[in-house]
Design an enzyme around this catalytic site. Structure first.
Site, PDB file in Angstrom:
ATOM      1  N   LYS A   1     -25.882   4.815   8.188  1.00  0.00           N
ATOM      2  CA  LYS A   1     -26.978   3.924   7.785  1.00  0.00           C
ATOM      3  C   LYS A   1     -27.932   3.669   8.938  1.00  0.00           C
ATOM      4  CE  LYS A   1     -26.145  -0.709   7.804  1.00  0.00           C
ATOM      5  NZ  LYS A   1     -27.090  -1.505   8.598  1.00  0.00           N
ATOM      6  N   ASN A   2     -27.374   3.303  10.100  1.00  0.00           N
ATOM      7  CA  ASN A   2     -28.238   2.833  11.183  1.00  0.00           C
ATOM      8  C   ASN A   2     -29.036   3.956  11.838  1.00  0.00           C
ATOM      9  OD1 ASN A   2     -27.416   0.287  10.601  1.00  0.00           O
ATOM     10  ND2 ASN A   2     -25.918   0.126  12.267  1.00  0.00           N
TER      11      ASN A   2
ATOM     12  N   ILE B   1     -36.262 -10.623  18.863  1.00  0.00           N
ATOM     13  CA  ILE B   1     -36.933  -9.315  18.958  1.00  0.00           C
ATOM     14  C   ILE B   1     -37.879  -9.284  20.167  1.00  0.00           C
ATOM     15  CG2 ILE B   1     -36.712  -8.752  16.501  1.00  0.00           C
ATOM     16  CD1 ILE B   1     -39.720  -9.444  16.218  1.00  0.00           C
ATOM     17  N   ASP B   2     -37.623 -10.172  21.145  1.00  0.00           N
ATOM     18  CA  ASP B   2     -38.511 -10.236  22.314  1.00  0.00           C
ATOM     19  C   ASP B   2     -38.582  -8.903  23.076  1.00  0.00           C
ATOM     20  OD1 ASP B   2     -35.734 -11.212  22.779  1.00  0.00           O
ATOM     21  OD2 ASP B   2     -36.341 -11.085  24.870  1.00  0.00           O
ATOM     22  N   GLN B   3     -37.480  -8.151  23.108  1.00  0.00           N
ATOM     23  CA  GLN B   3     -37.486  -6.892  23.860  1.00  0.00           C
ATOM     24  C   GLN B   3     -38.335  -5.825  23.156  1.00  0.00           C
ATOM     25  OE1 GLN B   3     -35.879  -6.759  27.026  1.00  0.00           O
ATOM     26  NE2 GLN B   3     -35.905  -8.918  26.475  1.00  0.00           N
TER      27      GLN B   3
ATOM     28  N   ARG C   1     -32.800  -5.034   7.816  1.00  0.00           N
ATOM     29  CA  ARG C   1     -33.216  -5.286   9.203  1.00  0.00           C
ATOM     30  C   ARG C   1     -34.211  -4.219   9.649  1.00  0.00           C
ATOM     31  NH1 ARG C   1     -33.403  -9.574  11.959  1.00  0.00           N
ATOM     32  NH2 ARG C   1     -33.826  -9.202  14.152  1.00  0.00           N
TER      33      ARG C   1
ATOM     34  N   CYS D   1     -28.339  -8.817   8.135  1.00  0.00           N
ATOM     35  CA  CYS D   1     -27.199  -9.731   8.123  1.00  0.00           C
ATOM     36  C   CYS D   1     -27.471 -10.956   8.980  1.00  0.00           C
ATOM     37  CB  CYS D   1     -25.955  -9.026   8.653  1.00  0.00           C
ATOM     38  SG  CYS D   1     -25.393  -7.712   7.575  1.00  0.00           S
TER      39      CYS D   1
ATOM     40  N   ASP E   1     -19.841  -4.073  14.935  1.00  0.00           N
ATOM     41  CA  ASP E   1     -19.740  -3.878  13.479  1.00  0.00           C
ATOM     42  C   ASP E   1     -18.305  -3.625  13.030  1.00  0.00           C
ATOM     43  OD1 ASP E   1     -22.453  -4.190  13.369  1.00  0.00           O
ATOM     44  OD2 ASP E   1     -22.892  -2.051  13.302  1.00  0.00           O
TER      45      ASP E   1
ATOM     46  N   ARG F   1     -25.308  -2.795   0.596  1.00  0.00           N
ATOM     47  CA  ARG F   1     -26.419  -2.447   1.494  1.00  0.00           C
ATOM     48  C   ARG F   1     -26.008  -1.306   2.421  1.00  0.00           C
ATOM     49  NH1 ARG F   1     -27.683  -6.657   5.343  1.00  0.00           N
ATOM     50  NH2 ARG F   1     -28.617  -4.828   6.271  1.00  0.00           N
TER      51      ARG F   1
ATOM     52  N   ARG G   1     -31.057 -13.357  16.252  1.00  0.00           N
ATOM     53  CA  ARG G   1     -31.363 -11.920  16.357  1.00  0.00           C
ATOM     54  C   ARG G   1     -32.803 -11.811  16.870  1.00  0.00           C
ATOM     55  NH1 ARG G   1     -28.773  -8.415  11.488  1.00  0.00           N
ATOM     56  NH2 ARG G   1     -28.977  -6.791  13.059  1.00  0.00           N
TER      57      ARG G   1
ATOM     58  N   ILE H   1     -21.703  -9.664  21.310  1.00  0.00           N
ATOM     59  CA  ILE H   1     -23.031  -9.150  20.927  1.00  0.00           C
ATOM     60  C   ILE H   1     -23.813 -10.168  20.088  1.00  0.00           C
ATOM     61  CG2 ILE H   1     -24.281  -7.250  19.786  1.00  0.00           C
ATOM     62  CD1 ILE H   1     -22.675  -6.337  22.244  1.00  0.00           C
TER      63      ILE H   1
END
Ligand code: EPU
Length: 431
Positions: free
Chosen positions: A22-23, A125-127, A94, A118, A308, A400, A123, A330
């Protein structure tokens, strides 16, 4: 409302083919935006996160044709929009935020609603945004969307040091930089196999990306990218989920369509617990015939133990003799499912980022609710190992990310069914 109904207590036996990752697939689908020419993507998993990516592509103006069940032809030569403004669609997974990097890389401008995915705690997203800015884009937010624009000065290569090896930021920056003139260096990138798969896809389209999977990724921006045919790698997390299922239920299964090297990061832990593994080249045999023993786990970026895999592994530890400690490093809220496991008789306690698990001799069936994708898979495994009947609700989370999960488990001898229940009546609350 659809639930999974499981009658547990049966060992698993047989062979199951693991679907594609998926990822990796969600990133590659966004990456097709960069190609001026049709891309044929093979081995797509049939899961709802993929449906969402394809729908976003369709609404951007891509021509999409399913060639068979798992192969799609995507032509992004001419798109009619650089905006993903449907909030519900963007929130449905995501990976919708990979369209920021891809549209920015191709058209130097993008507006994309904030993603969902999820609920695992913060989570940030600054990076991602730091990377876009370093590449020459102005970044702002507007009406719940990220807006990036580099139309005045264009994009250019940059030296970007990530504060943490973020999978999402590494992918988004690779997408934005693949066509940015000059050289981009991403230091401290994520090394997950998904990153390598995306780099391989983009390189097949004519990009020049080296070092994916190592400590530094070097990108020489290509003037243009062309279409290609590409096949997505197998899903290591799905393979690990089936390993956890055999570990918890006992039995012996063969997992085909796997890259055994990708599984080392968690297979070794299952072996510490007493599970036997045999590397058969492009398949792995997983056997559990003796009682499980405790171990400790600390989740880490790849090649460390994958976050995960934490929920499925915790279910296994619930059934292992002794006390285990699991340290989730994480995500800051990935133990919410422990309350559901307690309903099944698990002796588990979370304290911040640590979970303490005292092994019990067995779990008992109960109605439980999945709160996210991997937690949902973990509850299914708990139900398969438990005595009596378990009903798992919230299965949209599971679907999903797991293709034909019920059918695959049934083929291994599990008693699990997808059952439609009438919607519950609204409760009248008297003050
Ligand atoms: N982080 C930041 N700033 C950023 C980006 C990340 O602080 O700009 C933090 C996050 O808050 C988190 C940590 O870094 O605490 C790791 O986040 P990462 O960006 O690596 O994760 P992600 O890209 O959001 C992907 C997968 C997840 C998987 C993680 C870690 C996709 C679509 N999602 O998420 O997959 O857990 O990497 O491996 O690829 C799943 O498949 O069930 C799933 C949740």
């Amino acid at each position: 409302m659809t639930k999974y109904v499981i009658r547990g207590g049966k060992p698993l036996h047989g062979q199951v083919a693991v679907s594609s990752a998926k990822n990796a697939a969600v990133a590659i689908l966004a990456g097709t935006v960069l190609a001026e020419g049709p891309c044929v993507i093979e081995n797509l998993p049939k899961i709802s996160d993929i449906t969402v990516q394809l729908e976003i592509l369709r609404r951007l103006g891509a021509k999409i044709e399913m060639l068979d069940d798992t192969t799609v032809r995507i032509d992004c030569t001419k798109l009619r929009s650089t905006k993903v403004l449907d909030d519900d669609l963007a929130r449905a997974n995501r990976a919708s935020y990979y369209f920021i990097g891809a549209l920015l890389g191709r058209y130097h401008t993008a507006q994309v609603c904030m993603p969902g995915g999820c609920n695992l705690g913060v989570r940030a997203i600054d990076q991602h945004l730091k990377g876009f800015e370093a590449l020459g884009a102005a970044v702002s937010t507007k009406a719940g969307c990220v807006v990036t624009d580099a139309r005045t000065g264009g994009l250019h290569g940059a030296h970007i040091y990530l504060d943490m090896p973020s999978v999402g930021a590494t992918i988004n920056i690779m997408l934005a930089a693949a066509r940015a003139p000059g050289q981009t260096l991403i230091e401290n990138p994520a090394k997950e196999p998904y990153i390598v798969d995306l780099a391989n896809f983009l390189n097949t389209c004519g990009a020049d990306i080296r070092g994916a999977g190592t400590d530094v990724i070097k990108i020489r921006g290509a003037r243009t990218l062309h279409g290609c045919t590409y096949s997505v790698i197998p899903d290591m997390i799905e393979a690990g989920t089936f390993m956890a299922a055999v570990a918890a239920c006992g039995g012996e299964i063969t997992l085909t369509n796997v890259i055994p090297k990708h599984l080392d990061c968690f297979a070794t832990k299952f072996m510490e617990m007493g599970v036997e593994m045999e590397d058969l080249g492009d398949a792995v045999l997983v056997r559990r015939i003796r009682p499980l023993t405790r171990t400790n786990i600390k989740t880490m970026p790849y090649p460390g133990f994958q976050t995960d895999m934490q929920p499925p592994a915790v279910v296994t530890l619930c059934l292992a003799a002794g006390t285990s400690i699991v340290n989730e490093t994480i995500f800051n809220s990935r133990f919410r499912y422990l309350d559901e496991l307690k309903r099944m008789g698990a002796r588990v306690q979370a304290d911040g980022q640590l979970a303490i698990i005292e092994g019990v001799s067995g779990l008992t069936g109960a109605p439980v609710q999945a709160c996210d994708l991997r937690a949902g898979a973990a509850l299914v495994i708990a139900g398969l190992a438990a005595s009596g009947e378990t009903e798992v609700s919230g299965i949209a989370h599971i679907e999903r990310g797991y293709e034909n999960f019920v059918e695959k488990l049934q083929s291994l001898g599990a008693d699990i069914r997808r059952v439609e229940f009438p919607e519950p009546e609204e409760l009248e609350v008297n003050a």
